[in-house]
Design a protein around this motif. Structure first.
Motif, PDB file in Angstrom:
ATOM      1  N   ARG A   6      33.407 -59.528 -20.113  1.00  0.00           N
ATOM      2  CA  ARG A   6      34.760 -59.608 -19.535  1.00  0.00           C
ATOM      3  C   ARG A   6      34.704 -60.298 -18.182  1.00  0.00           C
ATOM      4  NH1 ARG A   6      39.855 -57.419 -21.808  1.00  0.00           N
ATOM      5  NH2 ARG A   6      41.319 -58.421 -20.414  1.00  0.00           N
ATOM      6  N   HIS A   7      35.482 -61.346 -18.028  1.00  0.00           N
ATOM      7  CA  HIS A   7      35.615 -62.047 -16.751  1.00  0.00           C
ATOM      8  C   HIS A   7      37.069 -61.866 -16.291  1.00  0.00           C
ATOM      9  CE1 HIS A   7      31.771 -64.213 -17.491  1.00  0.00           C
ATOM     10  NE2 HIS A   7      32.211 -64.355 -18.725  1.00  0.00           N
ATOM     11  N   GLU A   8      37.386 -60.706 -15.799  1.00  0.00           N
ATOM     12  CA  GLU A   8      38.758 -60.374 -15.398  1.00  0.00           C
ATOM     13  C   GLU A   8      39.712 -60.610 -16.573  1.00  0.00           C
ATOM     14  OE1 GLU A   8      39.586 -62.386 -11.734  1.00  0.00           O
ATOM     15  OE2 GLU A   8      38.116 -61.205 -10.617  1.00  0.00           O
ATOM     16  N   ALA A   9      40.563 -61.632 -16.502  1.00  0.00           N
ATOM     17  CA  ALA A   9      41.554 -61.829 -17.564  1.00  0.00           C
ATOM     18  C   ALA A   9      41.012 -62.578 -18.773  1.00  0.00           C
ATOM     19  CB  ALA A   9      42.763 -62.582 -17.005  1.00  0.00           C
ATOM     20  N   VAL A  10      39.757 -63.010 -18.705  1.00  0.00           N
ATOM     21  CA  VAL A  10      39.154 -63.806 -19.774  1.00  0.00           C
ATOM     22  C   VAL A  10      38.052 -63.012 -20.471  1.00  0.00           C
ATOM     23  CG1 VAL A  10      37.742 -65.853 -20.261  1.00  0.00           C
ATOM     24  CG2 VAL A  10      39.674 -66.008 -18.672  1.00  0.00           C
ATOM     25  N   VAL A  11      38.018 -63.089 -21.788  1.00  0.00           N
ATOM     26  CA  VAL A  11      36.946 -62.482 -22.578  1.00  0.00           C
ATOM     27  C   VAL A  11      36.008 -63.588 -23.063  1.00  0.00           C
ATOM     28  CG1 VAL A  11      36.368 -61.290 -24.730  1.00  0.00           C
ATOM     29  CG2 VAL A  11      38.248 -60.458 -23.302  1.00  0.00           C
ATOM     30  N   GLU A  12      34.732 -63.461 -22.741  1.00  0.00           N
ATOM     31  CA  GLU A  12      33.728 -64.370 -23.272  1.00  0.00           C
ATOM     32  C   GLU A  12      33.106 -63.757 -24.513  1.00  0.00           C
ATOM     33  OE1 GLU A  12      29.511 -66.629 -22.128  1.00  0.00           O
ATOM     34  OE2 GLU A  12      30.632 -65.535 -20.574  1.00  0.00           O
ATOM     35  N   ILE A  13      33.139 -64.521 -25.610  1.00  0.00           N
ATOM     36  CA  ILE A  13      32.491 -64.111 -26.859  1.00  0.00           C
ATOM     37  C   ILE A  13      31.258 -64.994 -27.001  1.00  0.00           C
ATOM     38  CG2 ILE A  13      32.733 -63.889 -29.357  1.00  0.00           C
ATOM     39  CD1 ILE A  13      35.789 -63.746 -28.914  1.00  0.00           C
ATOM     40  N   ALA A  36      40.398 -60.993 -32.459  1.00  0.00           N
ATOM     41  CA  ALA A  36      41.531 -60.069 -32.596  1.00  0.00           C
ATOM     42  C   ALA A  36      41.504 -59.019 -31.492  1.00  0.00           C
ATOM     43  CB  ALA A  36      41.502 -59.417 -33.974  1.00  0.00           C
ATOM     44  N   ASP A  37      40.309 -58.516 -31.174  1.00  0.00           N
ATOM     45  CA  ASP A  37      40.190 -57.509 -30.113  1.00  0.00           C
ATOM     46  C   ASP A  37      40.604 -58.074 -28.762  1.00  0.00           C
ATOM     47  OD1 ASP A  37      39.244 -55.673 -31.942  1.00  0.00           O
ATOM     48  OD2 ASP A  37      37.135 -55.853 -31.357  1.00  0.00           O
ATOM     49  N   ALA A  38      40.253 -59.329 -28.497  1.00  0.00           N
ATOM     50  CA  ALA A  38      40.617 -59.942 -27.213  1.00  0.00           C
ATOM     51  C   ALA A  38      42.129 -59.982 -27.044  1.00  0.00           C
ATOM     52  CB  ALA A  38      40.031 -61.348 -27.121  1.00  0.00           C
ATOM     53  N   VAL A  39      42.828 -60.329 -28.122  1.00  0.00           N
ATOM     54  CA  VAL A  39      44.292 -60.355 -28.070  1.00  0.00           C
ATOM     55  C   VAL A  39      44.843 -58.948 -27.900  1.00  0.00           C
ATOM     56  CG1 VAL A  39      46.389 -60.931 -29.361  1.00  0.00           C
ATOM     57  CG2 VAL A  39      44.420 -62.477 -29.421  1.00  0.00           C
ATOM     58  N   GLY A  45      42.787 -65.329 -21.942  1.00  0.00           N
ATOM     59  CA  GLY A  45      42.041 -66.475 -22.424  1.00  0.00           C
ATOM     60  C   GLY A  45      40.732 -66.019 -23.036  1.00  0.00           C
ATOM     61  N   VAL A  46      40.157 -66.875 -23.879  1.00  0.00           N
ATOM     62  CA  VAL A  46      38.883 -66.579 -24.549  1.00  0.00           C
ATOM     63  C   VAL A  46      37.920 -67.725 -24.314  1.00  0.00           C
ATOM     64  CG1 VAL A  46      37.743 -66.343 -26.805  1.00  0.00           C
ATOM     65  CG2 VAL A  46      39.861 -65.081 -26.334  1.00  0.00           C
ATOM     66  N   LEU A  47      36.676 -67.383 -24.050  1.00  0.00           N
ATOM     67  CA  LEU A  47      35.598 -68.352 -23.908  1.00  0.00           C
ATOM     68  C   LEU A  47      34.599 -68.082 -25.036  1.00  0.00           C
ATOM     69  CD1 LEU A  47      33.764 -69.166 -20.559  1.00  0.00           C
ATOM     70  CD2 LEU A  47      32.556 -69.069 -22.726  1.00  0.00           C
ATOM     71  N   ALA A  85      41.520 -68.045 -37.520  1.00  0.00           N
ATOM     72  CA  ALA A  85      41.661 -67.116 -36.395  1.00  0.00           C
ATOM     73  C   ALA A  85      41.704 -67.867 -35.077  1.00  0.00           C
ATOM     74  CB  ALA A  85      40.510 -66.118 -36.411  1.00  0.00           C
ATOM     75  N   LEU A  86      40.885 -68.899 -34.949  1.00  0.00           N
ATOM     76  CA  LEU A  86      40.917 -69.732 -33.743  1.00  0.00           C
ATOM     77  C   LEU A  86      42.201 -70.547 -33.672  1.00  0.00           C
ATOM     78  CD1 LEU A  86      37.203 -70.936 -33.755  1.00  0.00           C
ATOM     79  CD2 LEU A  86      38.273 -69.594 -31.925  1.00  0.00           C
ATOM     80  N   ALA A  87      42.612 -71.099 -34.812  1.00  0.00           N
ATOM     81  CA  ALA A  87      43.832 -71.916 -34.845  1.00  0.00           C
ATOM     82  C   ALA A  87      45.055 -71.111 -34.434  1.00  0.00           C
ATOM     83  CB  ALA A  87      44.029 -72.501 -36.240  1.00  0.00           C
ATOM     84  N   HIS A  88      45.114 -69.857 -34.856  1.00  0.00           N
ATOM     85  CA  HIS A  88      46.292 -69.020 -34.610  1.00  0.00           C
ATOM     86  C   HIS A  88      46.193 -68.186 -33.333  1.00  0.00           C
ATOM     87  CE1 HIS A  88      48.522 -69.689 -38.397  1.00  0.00           C
ATOM     88  NE2 HIS A  88      47.326 -69.853 -38.930  1.00  0.00           N
ATOM     89  N   LEU A  89      45.078 -68.286 -32.625  1.00  0.00           N
ATOM     90  CA  LEU A  89      44.932 -67.481 -31.413  1.00  0.00           C
ATOM     91  C   LEU A  89      46.076 -67.798 -30.446  1.00  0.00           C
ATOM     92  CD1 LEU A  89      42.650 -65.465 -30.545  1.00  0.00           C
ATOM     93  CD2 LEU A  89      41.853 -67.263 -29.011  1.00  0.00           C
ATOM     94  N   PRO A  90      46.819 -66.787 -30.003  1.00  0.00           N
ATOM     95  CA  PRO A  90      48.004 -67.055 -29.187  1.00  0.00           C
ATOM     96  C   PRO A  90      47.701 -67.314 -27.713  1.00  0.00           C
ATOM     97  CG  PRO A  90      47.815 -64.706 -29.573  1.00  0.00           C
ATOM     98  CD  PRO A  90      46.701 -65.356 -30.349  1.00  0.00           C
TER      99      PRO A  90
END
Length: 252
Positions: A6-13, A36-39, A45-47, A85-90
């Motif tokens: 977790r980088h504050e508002a961003v989740v790194e996978i 899905a968990d990040a959302v 944002g996701v990295l 899942a990547l295409a639909h990530l909001p």
């Protein structure tokens, strides 16, 4: 299999399946759950990253060759579901391409909003043709929208793996940086993006990515059976078996 940072508002996978982050069924399903968990956790944002020197070597071919037709179909459906899942990530997602990224690894990066790649002797590309696989239109369109139709055709038909500098010149990736700075630069881009007025940014992004979301609106409408038929073509099987033998010999 995954490190979640977790980088504050961003989740790194971070993919963590040694030695080369080969995409097997379990890793694909884990990626879908992590997105899905990040959302669900209201990340902004996701990295998506890999190991230093290797983002992902793509499909776990040795494992896939041990599966029967039903198992192969299950695998490819999950692969396309991960793309969906990547295409639909909001929320915005950036690929931190931390090294080599052939085939399936390159495909996943194309569904991200932005790509930062490591400088140096690293290669990226959709080399499916070279290993006997057909790149279906639902994958080709992801490359076309990034590099343009003619460049995509040339890269796809030859199954080319290009170096980082070529990838930048072709627009395959958006920027290059030192291998140990890739995630940092990717985080910087995400930080600037999520700092924009969120409603305007997210709605504009949604419109801009509508071609991806339309194509991947229904996984079962994709040509999965035709792709599986092609996978079992004798020439494809022979080419893949030869690839596995080369990998075994290289590992000795």
């Amino acid at each position: 299999m995954l490190n979640i940072i977790r980088h504050e508002a961003v989740v790194e996978i971070q993919m963590a399946r040694p030695p080369v982050n080969a995409l097997n069924l379990d890793l694909l399903q884990a990626l879908q759950k992590a997105l899905a968990d990040a959302v669900h956790e209201e990340a902004r944002g996701v990295l998506l990253s890999g190991a230093q020197g290797m983002f992902s070597a793509g499909v776990d071919v040795p494992a896939l060759l041990t599966r029967d037709r039903a198992g192969v179909r299950e695998y490819w459906r999950e692969f396309f579901a991960t793309c969906a899942a990547l295409a639909h990530l909001p929320i915005p997602v950036v690929a931190a391409i931390t090294g080599h990224s052939p085939a399936g690894g390159a495909v996943l990066s194309l569904f991200c909003d932005y790509r930062v790649m490591a400088q140096g002797p690293y290669r990226i590309g959709l080399n499916e043709v070279q290993v006997g696989l057909i790149a279906p239109d639902c994958i080709q369109m992801a490359l076309r929208r990034v590099v343009g139709a003619y460049r995509a055709e040339r890269l796809l038909v030859s199954g080319a793996l290009i170096d980082a500098e070529q990838a930048l010149a072709f627009g395959f990736v958006d920027e290059l940086t030192a291998v140990d700075q890739v995630a940092t630069r990717a985080l910087h881009w995400l930080g600037e993006t999520i700092a924009l007025p969120s409603h305007a940014m997210l709605e504009t992004r949604k419109i801009a990515r509508a071609d991806l979301t339309r194509t991947y609106a229904d996984i079962d409408a994709l040509p999965i059976d035709a792709f599986v038929d092609a996978f079992f073509h004798p020439q494809t099987q022979a080419t893949l078996q030869a690839l596995v033998e080369r990998l075994k010999n290289k590992a000795k």
